[in-house]
Design a protein around this motif. Structure first.
Motif, mmCIF file in Angstrom:
data_model
loop_
_atom_site.group_PDB
_atom_site.id
_atom_site.type_symbol
_atom_site.label_atom_id
_atom_site.label_comp_id
_atom_site.label_asym_id
_atom_site.label_seq_id
_atom_site.Cartn_x
_atom_site.Cartn_y
_atom_site.Cartn_z
ATOM 1 N N GLN A 206 15.908 -4.390 -2.639
ATOM 2 C CA GLN A 206 14.651 -5.227 -2.142
ATOM 3 C C GLN A 206 14.513 -5.637 -0.904
ATOM 4 O O GLN A 206 15.662 -6.281 -0.385
ATOM 5 C CB GLN A 206 14.321 -6.333 -3.142
ATOM 6 C CG GLN A 206 12.996 -6.916 -3.088
ATOM 7 C CD GLN A 206 12.756 -7.564 -4.552
ATOM 8 O OE1 GLN A 206 13.498 -8.110 -5.236
ATOM 9 N NE2 GLN A 206 11.397 -7.591 -4.987
ATOM 10 N N ASN A 207 13.590 -5.508 0.003
ATOM 11 C CA ASN A 207 13.412 -5.973 1.239
ATOM 12 C C ASN A 207 11.843 -6.455 1.447
ATOM 13 O O ASN A 207 11.011 -5.713 1.003
ATOM 14 C CB ASN A 207 13.747 -4.887 2.188
ATOM 15 C CG ASN A 207 13.864 -5.436 3.730
ATOM 16 O OD1 ASN A 207 12.854 -5.683 4.376
ATOM 17 N ND2 ASN A 207 15.129 -5.391 4.191
ATOM 18 N N ALA A 208 11.948 -7.604 2.198
ATOM 19 C CA ALA A 208 10.496 -8.249 2.433
ATOM 20 C C ALA A 208 9.438 -7.213 3.019
ATOM 21 O O ALA A 208 8.148 -7.307 3.042
ATOM 22 C CB ALA A 208 10.592 -9.541 3.056
ATOM 23 N N CYS A 209 10.145 -6.243 3.884
ATOM 24 C CA CYS A 209 9.514 -5.282 4.668
ATOM 25 C C CYS A 209 8.850 -4.201 3.958
ATOM 26 O O CYS A 209 8.098 -3.450 4.290
ATOM 27 C CB CYS A 209 10.051 -5.092 5.781
ATOM 28 S SG CYS A 209 10.430 -6.215 7.126
ATOM 29 N N ALA A 210 9.339 -3.924 2.618
ATOM 30 C CA ALA A 210 8.826 -3.156 1.568
ATOM 31 C C ALA A 210 8.248 -3.900 0.604
ATOM 32 O O ALA A 210 8.842 -3.720 -0.524
ATOM 33 C CB ALA A 210 10.128 -1.928 1.439
ATOM 34 N N PRO A 211 6.908 -4.238 0.611
ATOM 35 C CA PRO A 211 6.234 -4.899 -0.443
ATOM 36 C C PRO A 211 5.853 -4.044 -1.633
ATOM 37 O O PRO A 211 5.052 -4.580 -2.507
ATOM 38 C CB PRO A 211 5.198 -5.647 0.242
ATOM 39 C CG PRO A 211 4.894 -4.933 1.302
ATOM 40 C CD PRO A 211 6.070 -4.321 1.870
ATOM 41 N N ASN A 212 5.984 -2.734 -1.322
ATOM 42 C CA ASN A 212 5.385 -1.959 -2.699
ATOM 43 C C ASN A 212 3.715 -1.923 -2.710
ATOM 44 O O ASN A 212 3.108 -2.012 -3.761
ATOM 45 C CB ASN A 212 5.822 -2.215 -4.024
ATOM 46 C CG ASN A 212 5.681 -1.424 -5.234
ATOM 47 O OD1 ASN A 212 5.730 -0.175 -5.087
ATOM 48 N ND2 ASN A 212 5.436 -1.667 -6.407
ATOM 49 N N ARG A 213 3.175 -1.915 -1.532
ATOM 50 C CA ARG A 213 1.742 -1.898 -1.362
ATOM 51 C C ARG A 213 1.206 -0.555 -0.603
ATOM 52 O O ARG A 213 1.845 -0.178 0.561
ATOM 53 C CB ARG A 213 1.508 -3.283 -0.827
ATOM 54 C CG ARG A 213 1.728 -4.159 -1.641
ATOM 55 C CD ARG A 213 1.343 -5.536 -0.795
ATOM 56 N NE ARG A 213 -0.022 -5.733 -0.333
ATOM 57 C CZ ARG A 213 -0.862 -6.349 -1.165
ATOM 58 N NH1 ARG A 213 -0.602 -6.782 -2.510
ATOM 59 N NH2 ARG A 213 -2.100 -6.609 -0.725
ATOM 60 N N LEU A 214 0.416 0.048 -1.124
ATOM 61 C CA LEU A 214 -0.180 1.485 -0.571
ATOM 62 C C LEU A 214 -1.670 1.371 -0.691
ATOM 63 O O LEU A 214 -2.059 0.916 -1.532
ATOM 64 C CB LEU A 214 0.391 2.551 -1.398
ATOM 65 C CG LEU A 214 -0.156 4.002 -1.224
ATOM 66 C CD1 LEU A 214 0.319 4.465 0.215
ATOM 67 C CD2 LEU A 214 -0.183 4.964 -2.372
ATOM 68 N N ARG A 215 -2.364 1.576 0.610
ATOM 69 C CA ARG A 215 -3.668 1.653 0.697
ATOM 70 C C ARG A 215 -3.894 2.959 0.020
ATOM 71 O O ARG A 215 -3.715 4.187 0.712
ATOM 72 C CB ARG A 215 -4.143 1.552 2.289
ATOM 73 C CG ARG A 215 -5.562 1.645 2.463
ATOM 74 C CD ARG A 215 -6.261 1.294 3.686
ATOM 75 N NE ARG A 215 -5.577 -0.104 4.045
ATOM 76 C CZ ARG A 215 -6.383 -1.086 4.132
ATOM 77 N NH1 ARG A 215 -7.693 -0.835 3.822
ATOM 78 N NH2 ARG A 215 -6.007 -2.028 4.465
ATOM 79 N N PHE A 216 -4.870 3.039 -1.078
ATOM 80 C CA PHE A 216 -4.868 4.198 -1.987
ATOM 81 C C PHE A 216 -5.679 5.318 -1.175
ATOM 82 O O PHE A 216 -5.501 6.486 -1.198
ATOM 83 C CB PHE A 216 -5.806 3.715 -3.190
ATOM 84 C CG PHE A 216 -6.339 4.792 -3.921
ATOM 85 C CD1 PHE A 216 -5.336 5.602 -4.609
ATOM 86 C CD2 PHE A 216 -7.839 5.244 -4.078
ATOM 87 C CE1 PHE A 216 -5.897 6.734 -5.427
ATOM 88 C CE2 PHE A 216 -8.305 6.232 -4.825
ATOM 89 C CZ PHE A 216 -7.222 6.865 -5.629
ATOM 90 N N THR A 217 -6.653 4.865 -0.364
ATOM 91 C CA THR A 217 -7.591 5.841 0.137
ATOM 92 C C THR A 217 -6.530 6.596 1.344
ATOM 93 O O THR A 217 -6.958 7.838 1.638
ATOM 94 C CB THR A 217 -8.614 5.354 1.125
ATOM 95 O OG1 THR A 217 -8.357 4.273 1.911
ATOM 96 C CG2 THR A 217 -9.704 4.811 0.271
ATOM 97 N N SER A 218 -5.329 6.344 1.770
ATOM 98 C CA SER A 218 -4.694 7.109 2.658
ATOM 99 C C SER A 218 -3.909 8.172 1.995
ATOM 100 O O SER A 218 -3.528 9.181 2.465
ATOM 101 C CB SER A 218 -3.558 6.262 3.301
ATOM 102 O OG SER A 218 -2.538 5.602 2.332
ATOM 103 N N MET A 219 -4.053 8.286 0.498
ATOM 104 C CA MET A 219 -3.515 9.431 -0.066
ATOM 105 C C MET A 219 -4.231 10.813 0.096
ATOM 106 O O MET A 219 -3.716 11.987 -0.086
ATOM 107 C CB MET A 219 -3.372 8.978 -1.599
ATOM 108 C CG MET A 219 -2.414 7.957 -2.090
ATOM 109 S SD MET A 219 -0.653 8.343 -1.259
ATOM 110 C CE MET A 219 -0.248 9.678 -2.399
#
Length: 304
Positions: A206-219
């Motif tokens: 786990q790392n604070a720079c990888a918060p498991n967040r993805l902007r859905f529309t970029s998919m």
């Protein structure tokens, strides 16, 4: 290791530059750009490989993707394949400004989706002289494996909503905790997703720079991306492909085999027996086997 930044367009990309033991600024070194997986950051597996390669005499650089981690760029949490590939080119731009880097001895190494991005960058970035891929995955093909049309239609509806003032949809890449994973019924039979949560959402990685967040529309851009498009025609650099022997839903074993089949030039496929996708992120024995294969590959093609 020291923290540095380089530019992609108008924003700063945050990176970690590692120098080999006994570094002498009057000498010129081979350098390797290390590219992290989707949802990841420089302080996770890309940084681990960067550190181990630096110990073997290479200058290395690992960075947070644009729009993510400590890097700049708006909107946040975007996974944009074209920009991810451009990040690699911009990292090379930075390296060639360093007087102690030999600009004829630059390589790239990518992990998971970063492996796909590394390969794709090398198709048109001929300052890259050698390509390494560890459990490299074609993120576009992975996301086309489901009902891609339904997902694209949902993306269109969400873009319409956001154009009319709705809040951006930010989704998790994977379950946010082992409890959430278990409640969803994800078991060890689904080895990749099960271990992804172990790696990204527990103290293991786990790392604070990888918060498991993805902007859905970029998919939408991800679904239309093919990391290996034109490999047969444009990849003329030598490539070292490394996979685990255990297959999983992220497809890195299958993608590694496909990439090996399609590359026309100098190539090698090394399978780490008994290793899963995530074993090759950080587990000491599988990573040691991968590094033991990568070091002579880069020394042969870049020197050290």
């Amino acid at each position: 290791m020291k923290s540095v930044t380089f530019k992609n367009r108008t924003w700063d990309v945050a990176a970690e530059l590692r120098l080999p033991p006994g570094f002498d600024e009057t000498q010129r070194y081979a350098a390797i750009v290390c590219v992290h997986p989707g949802s990841s950051c420089k302080g996770q597996t890309a940084g681990l490989y960067a550190a181990q390669l630096a110990e073997q005499g290479f200058v290395t650089i690992a960075f947070d993707a644009s729009f993510q981690g400590e890097s700049g760029g708006e909107p946040r949490y975007l996974e944009d394949p074209a920009t991810r590939v451009e990040d690699v080119r911009c990292a090379v731009d930075y390296l060639v400004t360093l007087p102690f880097v030999d600009d004829e001895r630059i390589g790239v190494l990518g992990v998971c989706a970063g492996g796909g991005y590394a390969v794709n960058a090398a198709l048109t970035e001929k300052r890259i002289k050698a390509v390494g891929s560890v459990v490299g995955a074609n993120i576009g093909a992975l996301n086309r494996a489901g009902d891609a049309i339904a997902t694209l239609e949902a993306i269109g509806k969400q873009r319409t909503a956001e154009a009319r003032g709705a809040e951006p949809m930010i989704t998790p890449w994977i379950p946010n905790s082992t409890q959430e994973r278990d409640a969803a019924g994800i078991t060890e039979a689904n080895v990749d997703v099960f271990q992804a949560v172990e790696y990204y959402r527990t103290p293991r990685g786990q790392n604070a720079c990888a918060p498991n967040r993805l902007r859905f529309t970029s998919m939408g851009s991800v679904i239309a991306f093919d990391a290996f498009h034109l490999v047969e025609e444009l990849l003329n650099q030598p490539i070292q492909i490394i996979t685990g022997s255990v297959p999983g839903v992220f497809g890195s074993k299958k993608d590694g085999q496909e990439l090996y089949r399609r590359v026309k030039g100098e190539k090698d496929l090394f399978v780490v027996e008994g290793a899963t996708h995530y074993d090759l992120y950080d587990q000491p024995e599988p990573v040691a086997k991968a590094v033991a294969k990568l070091v002579p590959f880069y020394r042969k093609h870049l020197g050290a």
